[in-house]
Motif scaffolding. Structure first.
Motif, short mmCIF file in Angstrom:
data_model
loop_
_atom_site.label_atom_id
_atom_site.label_comp_id
_atom_site.label_asym_id
_atom_site.label_seq_id
_atom_site.Cartn_x
_atom_site.Cartn_y
_atom_site.Cartn_z
N THR A 262 0.70 -1.15 0.16
CA THR A 262 0.04 -0.07 -0.08
C THR A 262 0.85 1.24 -0.17
N HIS A 263 0.31 2.52 -0.41
CA HIS A 263 1.07 3.55 -0.16
C HIS A 263 1.25 4.27 0.87
N SER A 264 0.21 3.89 1.77
CA SER A 264 0.44 4.36 3.29
C SER A 264 0.01 3.64 4.18
N SER A 265 -0.35 3.81 5.28
CA SER A 265 -1.13 3.15 6.46
C SER A 265 -2.47 3.46 6.54
N SER A 266 -3.04 4.35 5.47
CA SER A 266 -4.50 4.40 5.45
C SER A 266 -5.25 3.54 4.78
N GLY A 267 -6.44 3.14 5.47
CA GLY A 267 -7.35 2.26 4.65
C GLY A 267 -7.81 2.48 3.42
N GLU A 268 -7.89 3.88 3.17
CA GLU A 268 -8.28 4.19 1.75
C GLU A 268 -7.28 4.31 0.43
N SER A 269 -5.90 3.95 0.98
CA SER A 269 -4.77 3.86 0.08
C SER A 269 -4.76 2.42 -0.69
N SER A 270 -4.80 2.95 -2.26
CA SER A 270 -4.62 1.74 -2.99
C SER A 270 -3.47 0.96 -2.93
N ARG A 271 -3.70 -0.37 -3.18
CA ARG A 271 -2.77 -1.21 -3.26
C ARG A 271 -1.91 -1.40 -4.42
N PHE A 272 -0.71 -1.49 -4.36
CA PHE A 272 0.21 -1.52 -5.65
C PHE A 272 1.20 -2.57 -5.47
N CYS A 273 1.90 -2.80 -6.67
CA CYS A 273 2.96 -3.78 -6.57
C CYS A 273 4.47 -2.83 -6.69
N ALA A 274 5.38 -3.13 -5.82
CA ALA A 274 6.45 -2.22 -6.09
C ALA A 274 7.31 -2.85 -7.12
N ALA A 275 7.21 -4.21 -7.61
CA ALA A 275 7.96 -4.66 -8.67
C ALA A 275 7.39 -4.21 -10.21
N LEU A 276 6.12 -3.92 -10.13
CA LEU A 276 5.25 -3.42 -11.25
C LEU A 276 5.87 -2.07 -11.60
N HIS A 277 6.04 -1.32 -10.48
CA HIS A 277 6.44 -0.14 -10.55
C HIS A 277 7.84 0.24 -10.59
N PRO A 318 6.63 -7.44 -21.39
CA PRO A 318 5.17 -6.78 -21.56
C PRO A 318 4.35 -6.90 -20.29
N ILE A 319 4.94 -7.62 -19.32
CA ILE A 319 4.29 -7.94 -17.91
C ILE A 319 3.99 -6.76 -17.16
N PHE A 320 5.23 -5.61 -17.55
CA PHE A 320 5.23 -4.43 -16.85
C PHE A 320 4.43 -3.39 -17.75
N SER A 321 3.73 -3.71 -18.79
CA SER A 321 3.15 -2.80 -19.36
C SER A 321 1.51 -3.25 -19.80
N LYS A 322 0.96 -4.34 -19.27
CA LYS A 322 -0.25 -4.79 -19.48
C LYS A 322 -1.26 -4.25 -18.71
N GLY A 323 -0.80 -3.34 -17.62
CA GLY A 323 -1.96 -2.70 -16.91
C GLY A 323 -2.39 -3.77 -15.56
N TYR A 324 -1.57 -4.60 -15.19
CA TYR A 324 -1.86 -5.32 -14.10
C TYR A 324 -1.97 -4.58 -12.78
N SER A 325 -2.94 -4.82 -12.13
CA SER A 325 -2.98 -4.00 -10.75
C SER A 325 -2.94 -4.96 -9.43
N GLY A 326 -2.48 -4.35 -8.48
CA GLY A 326 -2.27 -5.16 -7.09
C GLY A 326 -1.14 -6.10 -7.09
N CYS A 327 -1.29 -7.09 -6.14
CA CYS A 327 -0.23 -7.96 -6.06
C CYS A 327 -0.40 -8.89 -7.57
N LEU A 328 0.55 -9.26 -8.00
CA LEU A 328 0.69 -10.00 -9.21
C LEU A 328 0.11 -11.36 -9.15
N MET A 329 0.62 -12.11 -7.96
CA MET A 329 0.30 -13.49 -7.70
C MET A 329 -1.11 -13.68 -7.39
#
Length: 353
Positions: A262-277, A318-329
């Protein structure tokens, strides 16, 4: 703008322990890298590289991701090989680079102190993840002297009964708690990480774990959602629902309890994958370069090609440009296209070609 401020705040919260132990080695590397590759260093910002030293461990947790990799007949990275990897990480352009030594259990490797010292001396921020079983007073002193900036100790329950049951290692809880106390006494920055499950959420165990470690004085508590990899690769029933995640979000505390990815400790924060970024990657104990330790995809082996070349191939896939969101697995589309074939092939699926 609000989201960007949240991201910046989160970087500070996550790395404050490391920045508090800033040394001339860190400043020296910062200056050299910034002058050598200013634009690329600024673009990459803070980079984290996990180096797995061994898949061996005292514990036998049912969610273990190491179980997805075949260990027989493969030689673990030697001390000299890990040092060569560290040298290549140092040259990778970024303002600050964090190296995290993981396992299995990294303290099972006798050269761990030497490797920490080598990485720290090269200007890298160094952390380690451990089950805490081998954290004696002498071990903690040696970690501190070697230059370890931060340590994460795994806590899976608020009591001996709950923690040891999950770990399948008698006495693991007592040793982990003792390890936290020893780190605090030695002035070694220490946090905990805990894996979240439906049972822990609704039994109140996650809340009890947070209360326990807060009383112990740890720097922070990292919560990890179930990741459908390793032994859980087919365990769809372990995936958290939206309602489950709401319950966890209510336990987060800015600056102390945060959710991994997550981007912060807030419940409203969107989840993301650091690897995808492109802010994170993993090197296995066999030298395979992967987006994440959970993802059984290899983009090349460090024993055969240079790190910069492999990472360039990986981040250009292409994995990094397909628009996957959240945890890859945990992403259904990613799992269908990449993980099912990896399961059929066994161990790592090679995407380096």
């Amino acid at each position: 703008m609000k989201d960007n401020i949240s991201k910046i705040k989160n970087i500070f919260l996550r790395y404050r322990e490391k920045f508090n132990s800033l040394s001339h080695y860190h400043l020296s590397r910062f200056i050299k890298t910034s002058l050598k590759s200013p634009f690329q260093s600024i673009h990459n910002g803070v980079m984290k590289v996990m180096i797995n030293l061994t898949y061996n461990c005292h514990c036998d947790c049912d969610y273990c991701w190491c179980a997805s990799y075949e260990n027989k007949g493969r030689q673990e990275l030697s001390s000299s090989e890990v040092k060569k990897i560290i040298d290549q990480i140092v040259d990778y352009p970024s303002l600050f680079t964090l190296v995290s030594f993981i396992g299995g259990e990294p303290l099972l490797k006798e050269d761990i102190y030497q490797l920490i010292n080598y990485a720290a001396g090269k200007g890298l921020f160094v952390e380690m993840e451990t089950n805490g079983i081998l954290l004696s007073g002498q071990a903690v002193a040696k970690l501190k002297t070697a230059g370890l900036n931060h340590i994460f100790i795994r806590i899976e329950g608020s009591s001996k009964e709950s923690h040891d049951l999950i770990s399948k290692a008698e006495g693991c809880f007592a040793k982990a708690i003792k390890g936290i106390e020893l780190c605090r006494s030695a002035g070694l920055s220490c946090s905990i990480f805990a894996n979240v499950s439906k049972e822990k959420i609704y039994s109140g165990e996650i809340k009890r774990i947070i209360e326990l470690v807060k009383a112990l004085g740890v720097a922070s508590a990292r919560m990890i959602y179930p990741t459908l990899g390793g032994r859980l690769v087919d365990a769809e029933e372990r995936r958290l629902s939206a309602q489950d995640e709401v319950q966890v979000a209510g336990l987060l505390e800015p600056g102390f309890v945060y959710l991994e990815s997550t981007h912060s400790s807030s419940g409203e924060s969107s989840r993301f994958c650091a690897a995808l970024h492109k802010k994170f990657f993993h090197i296995s104990c066999h030298g395979e370069v992967q987006p994440c330790p959970f993802v059984p995809l290899s983009f090349g082996n460090i024993r055969e090609r240079g790190l910069a070349e492999i990472v360039s191939v990986m981040f250009g896939h292409p994995i990094f440009s397909k628009g996957y969101s959240g945890c890859l697995m945990n992403n259904p589309d990613f799992r269908r296209e990449y993980i099912l074939p990896a399961q059929l092939e066994g161990t790592y699926r090679n995407l380096s070609l």
